[in-house]
Design an enzyme around this catalytic site. Structure first.
Site, short mmCIF file in Angstrom:
data_model
loop_
_atom_site.label_atom_id
_atom_site.label_comp_id
_atom_site.label_asym_id
_atom_site.label_seq_id
_atom_site.Cartn_x
_atom_site.Cartn_y
_atom_site.Cartn_z
CG LEU A 135 14.00 -16.48 9.92
CD1 LEU A 135 13.11 -15.63 10.83
CD2 LEU A 135 14.03 -15.89 8.52
CG ASP A 136 20.96 -15.40 8.55
OD1 ASP A 136 21.13 -16.60 8.29
OD2 ASP A 136 21.07 -14.49 7.69
CE LYS A 137 23.33 -14.88 18.55
NZ LYS A 137 24.69 -15.01 19.13
CB THR A 139 17.19 -12.49 10.24
OG1 THR A 139 18.33 -12.07 9.49
CG2 THR A 139 15.93 -12.16 9.46
NE ARG A 234 23.34 -11.07 6.71
CZ ARG A 234 24.01 -11.79 7.61
NH1 ARG A 234 23.52 -12.97 8.01
NH2 ARG A 234 25.15 -11.35 8.09
#
Length: 330
Positions: A135-137, A139, A234
């Site tokens: 997961l993105d930082k 998220t 996104r």
């Protein structure tokens, strides 16, 4: 860690390549790793050194004497983990906002991987400390980690074959009244190499979404991934002109409903990350075959945002209030 195993090659494998037969008999190791062991003489057949392409007849004694090398050089760190599920084969964690998954440039430590290695040092023997996806930082939400070679390989294969369900909560800009699907390829942006974009030569990417609740000029969506490209949700939401609230890369300028009170204005202006949360993970347990469906509660910042948007809608004639754009805060 030393590994020693001995077994008889079953008759039904007669005629198979040795590396193929061994990979079936030892599914907790990858075929490429077994090939390396065979080439290094750590796998023998009836006490003899062999080649990966040699054919087995059935009935031979297959022996493995090897050492599992450490896959991760990252150091364990006592970082708290919110573990939603764990057994001897896998674990699922609820990742908080601002925690990077893998060490890298700018984030040499203090990551989820460092936390996992502290929680279970044997994860150092697995690629990426067993982390199956990322997961993105900014998220939040659920991530699955394989704890054994067999579990890790099975989960990675299931992810590639789209057998792992991933569902997200997202708050987006704009008035959406129905769900839909975005089926557009994603690749690296032509000019900004730090961004992703919908590009003709990109990899296939499919995102499904449906409306959970409408707030006038913001909408709460439930999003399901069919594929798993970098920044997929996104990028796809921005592509259909409904970027995620707070997205620092793809979100554009914040949008304020006219007449919003100061609290809502402040939250929309200062929301510090994309309003995206991995809420549900559905997978087949690699050992038992049981279906696991796990959820993580909405994080406080998104919960507050939704409550304030709901209050605004309920006080403004079904949310048909005029909307204005505002400049990004300095």
């Amino acid at each position: 860690m030393d590994v020693e195993r001995t077994l008889l090659i079953p008759a039904e494998q007669a005629g198979m390549r040795l590396d193929q037969a061994a990979a079936q008999l030892w599914p907790d190791f990858s075929r490429s790793r077994i090939q390396e062991w065979i080439k290094g003489g750590q796998v023998t057949v009836d006490g003899r050194s062999v080649r990966p392409r040699d054919t087995v007849l059935g009935g031979e004694t297959l022996a493995l004497h090897a050492e599992l090398e450490q896959q991760s050089e990252d150091r364990p760190q006592p970082i708290p983990l919110d573990i939603v599920f764990e057994d001897e084969h896998l674990l699922v964690v609820n990742k908080p906002v601002d925690l990077v998954v893998h060490p890298g440039a700018g984030n040499p430590d203090g990551t989820l991987v460092n936390a996992l290695l502290h929680h279970d040092p044997e994860l150092a023997l697995l690629p990426r400390a067993g982390v199956v996806h990322r997961l993105d930082k900014q998220t939040s939400g659920l991530l699955v980690v394989g704890k054994t070679q067999a579990a890790y390989q099975a989960l990675v294969a299931d992810l590639a074959e789209r057998h792992i369900g991933r569902e997200y909560d997202a708050v987006v800009i704009g008035h959406l009244i129905a769900g839909g699907t975005v089926d557009e390829p994603i690749g690296r942006h032509a000019r900004d190499r730090q961004r992703q974009a919908v590009v003709a030569q990109g990899k296939p990417a499919v995102t499904h979404y449906r409306v959970v609740e409408q707030f006038g000029e913001h909408t709460w969506l439930r999003v399901k991934l069919e594929t798993g490209r970098t920044h997929q949700i996104r990028v796809h939401m921005a592509h259909i002109r409904h970027p995620i609230v707070g997205d620092p890369v793809y979100g554009g300028r914040p949008r304020l409903p006219r007449g919003a009170d100061d609290e809502l204005v402040d939250v929309l202006r200062e929301f510090g990350r994309q309003a995206l949360h991995a809420r549900r993970l559905t997978l087949t347990h690699p050992e038992t075959g049981e279906t696991l469906s796990l959820t993580a509660p909405m994080p406080d910042d998104m919960d507050e945002l939704i409550e304030l948007l709901r209050d605004y809608r309920d006080g403004n004639d079904e949310g048909e209030a005029e909307v204005i754009y505002v400049r990004d805060p300095d």
